[in-house]
Design an enzyme around this catalytic site. Structure first.
Site, mmCIF file in Angstrom:
data_model
loop_
_atom_site.group_PDB
_atom_site.id
_atom_site.type_symbol
_atom_site.label_atom_id
_atom_site.label_comp_id
_atom_site.label_asym_id
_atom_site.label_seq_id
_atom_site.Cartn_x
_atom_site.Cartn_y
_atom_site.Cartn_z
ATOM 1 C CG HIS A 242 -2.168 -0.890 0.965
ATOM 2 N ND1 HIS A 242 -3.054 -1.372 1.948
ATOM 3 C CD2 HIS A 242 -2.643 -1.843 -0.286
ATOM 4 C CE1 HIS A 242 -4.112 -2.346 1.799
ATOM 5 N NE2 HIS A 242 -3.746 -2.123 0.383
ATOM 6 C CG HIS A 373 -2.741 -5.619 -7.910
ATOM 7 N ND1 HIS A 373 -2.652 -4.407 -7.253
ATOM 8 C CD2 HIS A 373 -3.417 -6.518 -7.111
ATOM 9 C CE1 HIS A 373 -3.380 -4.349 -6.268
ATOM 10 N NE2 HIS A 373 -3.994 -5.616 -6.042
#
Length: 394
Positions: A242, A373
């Site tokens: 993150h 992703h």
């Protein structure tokens, strides 16, 4: 055939004849006991939309398939509005209304709108309406987390993860709407406000150790999920991936903010440096661990594919924005590591979880459900930095 084409062929196997997309196992087959999950359907729709925006043929069909599932399938609550998290058959198995889930519906709808998919704009208008009226808290400049199915009870929990994807979705929606729509400027302003509070506020003040979990009054909960540290969406401690993801998103915000504040680039550099220096091989094995403690020691040492993908994507984006060769070199080094360790030649995707030694694991992530992703990582190199990946492809 490119790496992206192989990934797309694998991802296409998630298509369900009854509508939507399923959760893929390691063998490329849908896991029937998982039912449908909104985040999977939305992410796959987004990925297939990105493929269509590259000029690849055939992907308009899967995009329409995803839009139809989100607009009128069992995941959609046509009576009360919004989307359930998951269903078993035609029945909600998790009937909460979560910001994380709704952010991905907005993202999917935005990308579908960018492709010109039938129903895409209507889905985007509906999803944005729900996001703005149910989740966006204009007083705080952040999104709340989760409601019950009838929108009568709001959870006391607040989370950075849902807000991070809210920033991504808001930027994508603004790009899809276009500058002539007054909502575009508002959405970009909201993305800036959320980034300022979470990154320039909490992360910067804590030496780039971003708290992920908060009370209803936005007080950090540093011990949250200490007893479940490998939670797939709400792990304990600092989530390395993150930090990379926020670094990249700060640069996307910067790209669409008039006269952007200098801290957007400064904080992106700071987050990236902290994640890279504290995360890489911190336990003596190559790769990034899933999470670190507040003392920077590894907590969950498993290697997640998405963490590495976001590291590469952030490095590529910083290389484009700054022109500094160091970032490009890191992107190439880390991508080579991913291709050597994570890539699964049998599927064309990447294994989602490995032990520190490189063996396939499944403590947090079973199978290979997520093309999101990896697809974005493969699409970013050589593209301009815009508010969204879809806008860069346009």
């Amino acid at each position: 055939m490119t790496d992206l084409d192989r990934l797309l062929r694998f991802a296409a196997r998630s298509r369900l004849p009854e509508g939507g997309f399923g959760y893929l196992g390691d063998d490329g087959r849908v896991l029937p006991d998982r039912g449908q999950e909104t985040w999977i359907v939305a992410r796959m729709t987004h990925v297939f939309g990105l493929a269509q925006l590259t000029g690849r043929e055939w992907w308009d069909g899967p995009v329409r398939h995803g839009v139809e599932a989100l607009a009128a399938g069992p995941l959609h609550d046509g009576a009360r509005g919004g989307w359930y998290a998951s269903t078993a058959g035609d029945t909600p198995s998790d009937d909460g209304k979560a910001a994380y889930v709704h952010a991905f519906v907005v993202l999917a709808a935005a990308t579908a709108t960018a492709t010109g998919a039938p129903g895409g704009r209507a889905l985007l208008d509906e999803a944005l309406g729900v996001w703005q009226t149910r989740f966006w808290d204009d007083t705080e400049g952040l999104a709340v987390e989760e409601w019950d199915a009838g929108w009568s009870r709001l959870s006391d929990y607040r989370g950075a993860n849902a807000n991070m994807h809210g920033v991504e979705a808001s930027l994508a929606a603004a790009d899809a709407l276009g500058d002539d729509d007054p909502r575009a400027a508002r959405l970009r302003g909201q993305a800036l406000r959320s980034t300022e509070r979470l990154v320039h506020g909490w992360a910067r003040a804590r030496g780039w150790r971003l708290p992920e979990h908060f009370t209803a009054a936005w007080e950090p909960l540093p011990e949250y999920n200490r007893d479940e540290p490998a939670h797939p969406f709400r792990p304990y401690g600092v989530t390395v991936g993150h930090l990379f993801e926020w670094a990249r998103l700060a640069l996307h915000v910067r790209a669409v903010t008039p006269d952007p504040p200098s801290w957007l680039l400064e904080d992106a550099v700071g987050l990236f440096a902290a994640a890279a220096s504290r995360g890489w091989a911190v336990d003596g094995h190559t790769g990034f661990p899933y999470t670190l403690g507040w003392d920077d020691r590894p907590v969950v040492r498993r290697r997640m594919h998405w963490v590495l993908c976001e590291a590469v994507a952030a490095a590529e984006t910083l290389a484009t924005v700054t022109g500094e060769a160091t970032y490009g070199a890191l992107a190439r080094r880390w991508r080579a590591h991913g291709e050597a360790r994570f890539a699964d030649p049998a599927t064309g995707s990447w294994h989602h979880e490995l032990t520190p030694e490189g063996a396939v694991a499944a403590d947090t992530w079973a199978g290979q459900p997520d093309a999101y992703h990896l697809a974005q990582m493969l699409l970013l190199p050589g593209r301009p930095v815009r508010g969204s990946v879809a806008a860069a492809l346009h």
